[in-house]
Motif scaffolding. Structure first.
Motif, short mmCIF file in Angstrom:
data_model
loop_
_atom_site.label_atom_id
_atom_site.label_comp_id
_atom_site.label_asym_id
_atom_site.label_seq_id
_atom_site.Cartn_x
_atom_site.Cartn_y
_atom_site.Cartn_z
N LEU A 63 9.26 -2.87 19.62
CA LEU A 63 9.17 -3.70 20.83
C LEU A 63 9.48 -2.82 22.03
O LEU A 63 10.49 -2.11 22.05
CB LEU A 63 10.15 -4.87 20.79
CG LEU A 63 9.79 -6.05 19.86
CD1 LEU A 63 10.07 -5.69 18.41
CD2 LEU A 63 10.57 -7.30 20.26
N TRP A 65 9.24 -2.38 26.53
CA TRP A 65 9.13 -3.05 27.82
C TRP A 65 8.05 -2.31 28.60
O TRP A 65 8.22 -1.13 28.94
CB TRP A 65 10.46 -2.99 28.58
CG TRP A 65 10.38 -3.71 29.89
CD1 TRP A 65 10.34 -3.15 31.13
CD2 TRP A 65 10.32 -5.12 30.10
NE1 TRP A 65 10.25 -4.13 32.09
CE2 TRP A 65 10.23 -5.36 31.48
CE3 TRP A 65 10.32 -6.24 29.23
CZ2 TRP A 65 10.16 -6.63 32.03
CZ3 TRP A 65 10.24 -7.50 29.77
CH2 TRP A 65 10.17 -7.69 31.16
N ARG A 93 -3.64 -9.96 24.54
CA ARG A 93 -2.63 -8.91 24.40
C ARG A 93 -2.46 -8.12 25.70
O ARG A 93 -1.87 -7.04 25.70
CB ARG A 93 -3.03 -7.95 23.27
CG ARG A 93 -3.04 -8.59 21.90
CD ARG A 93 -3.36 -7.62 20.79
NE ARG A 93 -3.32 -8.32 19.52
CZ ARG A 93 -4.30 -9.07 19.04
NH1 ARG A 93 -5.43 -9.18 19.72
NH2 ARG A 93 -4.17 -9.70 17.89
N ASN A 99 6.55 -11.70 31.10
CA ASN A 99 7.55 -10.81 30.48
C ASN A 99 6.80 -9.80 29.63
O ASN A 99 6.46 -10.08 28.47
CB ASN A 99 8.53 -11.61 29.62
CG ASN A 99 9.41 -12.51 30.45
OD1 ASN A 99 10.12 -12.06 31.35
ND2 ASN A 99 9.37 -13.81 30.17
N VAL A 101 6.56 -7.66 27.27
CA VAL A 101 7.10 -7.04 26.05
C VAL A 101 5.93 -6.59 25.20
O VAL A 101 5.02 -7.38 24.93
CB VAL A 101 7.97 -8.06 25.27
CG1 VAL A 101 8.41 -7.47 23.93
CG2 VAL A 101 9.18 -8.47 26.10
N GLY A 102 5.91 -5.34 24.81
CA GLY A 102 4.86 -4.82 23.93
C GLY A 102 5.30 -4.89 22.48
O GLY A 102 6.44 -4.58 22.16
N LEU A 103 4.38 -5.31 21.60
CA LEU A 103 4.62 -5.28 20.14
C LEU A 103 3.69 -4.24 19.55
O LEU A 103 2.47 -4.31 19.75
CB LEU A 103 4.29 -6.63 19.50
CG LEU A 103 5.08 -7.85 19.92
CD1 LEU A 103 4.69 -9.04 19.04
CD2 LEU A 103 6.57 -7.59 19.82
N HIS A 104 4.23 -3.31 18.80
CA HIS A 104 3.43 -2.22 18.25
C HIS A 104 3.75 -2.08 16.76
O HIS A 104 4.88 -1.76 16.40
CB HIS A 104 3.77 -0.89 18.95
CG HIS A 104 3.89 -1.01 20.44
ND1 HIS A 104 2.83 -0.88 21.28
CD2 HIS A 104 4.96 -1.27 21.23
CE1 HIS A 104 3.23 -1.04 22.54
NE2 HIS A 104 4.52 -1.27 22.54
N LEU A 105 2.75 -2.32 15.93
CA LEU A 105 2.91 -2.15 14.49
C LEU A 105 2.55 -0.70 14.17
O LEU A 105 1.38 -0.31 14.32
CB LEU A 105 1.99 -3.12 13.74
CG LEU A 105 2.02 -3.07 12.22
CD1 LEU A 105 3.40 -3.43 11.68
CD2 LEU A 105 0.97 -4.02 11.64
N PRO A 128 10.24 2.17 27.99
CA PRO A 128 11.50 1.83 27.32
C PRO A 128 11.28 1.09 26.00
O PRO A 128 10.41 0.23 25.90
CB PRO A 128 12.19 0.89 28.34
CG PRO A 128 11.51 1.14 29.65
CD PRO A 128 10.10 1.52 29.30
N ILE A 130 12.91 -1.50 23.31
CA ILE A 130 13.97 -2.51 23.34
C ILE A 130 14.41 -2.98 21.95
O ILE A 130 15.50 -3.51 21.80
CB ILE A 130 13.60 -3.71 24.24
CG1 ILE A 130 12.31 -4.38 23.78
CG2 ILE A 130 13.46 -3.24 25.70
CD1 ILE A 130 11.99 -5.67 24.56
#
Lengths: 142, 142
Positions: A63, A65, A93, A99, A101-105, A128, A130
């Motif tokens: 996760l 920012w 996406r 907000n 927030v990036g999700l990266h698998l 950053p 998180i």
């Protein structure tokens, strides 16, 4: 029940930073698998204990920012393609959202102390970090 | 590259709140599919445009701020089972972690304006919602 906005801002503290060759938002891939480079996650010494059971070869969700995103955007053309009608951001996406927030698998390639190399991360250099979590899984019966 | 901590706190603004029959952290399910109730996501009118392309039947990832979590925890016994050795929190789904962001993969059951009912949400009543995204998908070739 309330849906009050801005009354109690929530404060995130970065636990680390992305080190990547990606520096230009205009040319960065939109998804990790679209030609993203390998990158390093560089963690703060304060969270070292939290990292101790991560292993090379595992998949994790990172996760981030997305600090270069616009937070006042609620509708976007998906993939910045003006030929696609605007969508509400919560169906996309887009990094531009209230907000960001990036999700990266990603897959862990190598761990060197507080530095973890991962495959296919589309986040920009200096982003950053998180949180880090195991991959999501759906309902087992489905 | 820096891994400075606390220098630039990042401020999240809730976009809504969870309405659920789950009120007690001690008895709440640990994962959505473990007997969680259906729940309502109640959004702030300010983000209404962002919701406009969500549809009943779709899966979404809901990001929440787990406001009852402890943020100074770096090691936990997974699933609070003391017979399992402590793990670094970043290898677990513990809600106790430096930035307690919850990820919930849920299905939309019904949409009524700013209220979206979802299946199997393990978040407690009153939990702030910070984002909604399409499900993650992995590398298509894999």
């Amino acid at each position: 029940m309330g849906t009050k906005r801005d009354d109690n801002p929530i404060s995130l503290r970065p636990i680390g930073t992305v080190e990547s060759s990606l520096t230009d938002p205009a040319t960065a891939p939109k998804q990790g698998y679209e030609g993203s480079p390998d990158a390093w996650l560089v963690f703060d010494p304060a969270v070292a204990q939290g990292l101790q059971d991560l292993r090379a070869g595992e998949q994790i969700i990172v996760l981030t920012w997305l600090d270069r995103a616009s937070r006042d955007v609620l509708k976007v053309h998906p993939r910045d393609d003006l030929s696609i009608p605007e969508h509400g951001v919560f169906s996309t996406r887009s990094s531009d959202r209230p907000n960001p927030v990036g999700l990266h698998l990603v897959e862990i390639l190598e761990i060197k102390g507080l530095r973890i190399q991962v495959r296919n991360l589309e986040a920009l250099d200096g982003t950053p970090i998180i949180d880090v979590k195991p991959p999501l899984h759906g309902v087992p019966d489905n």
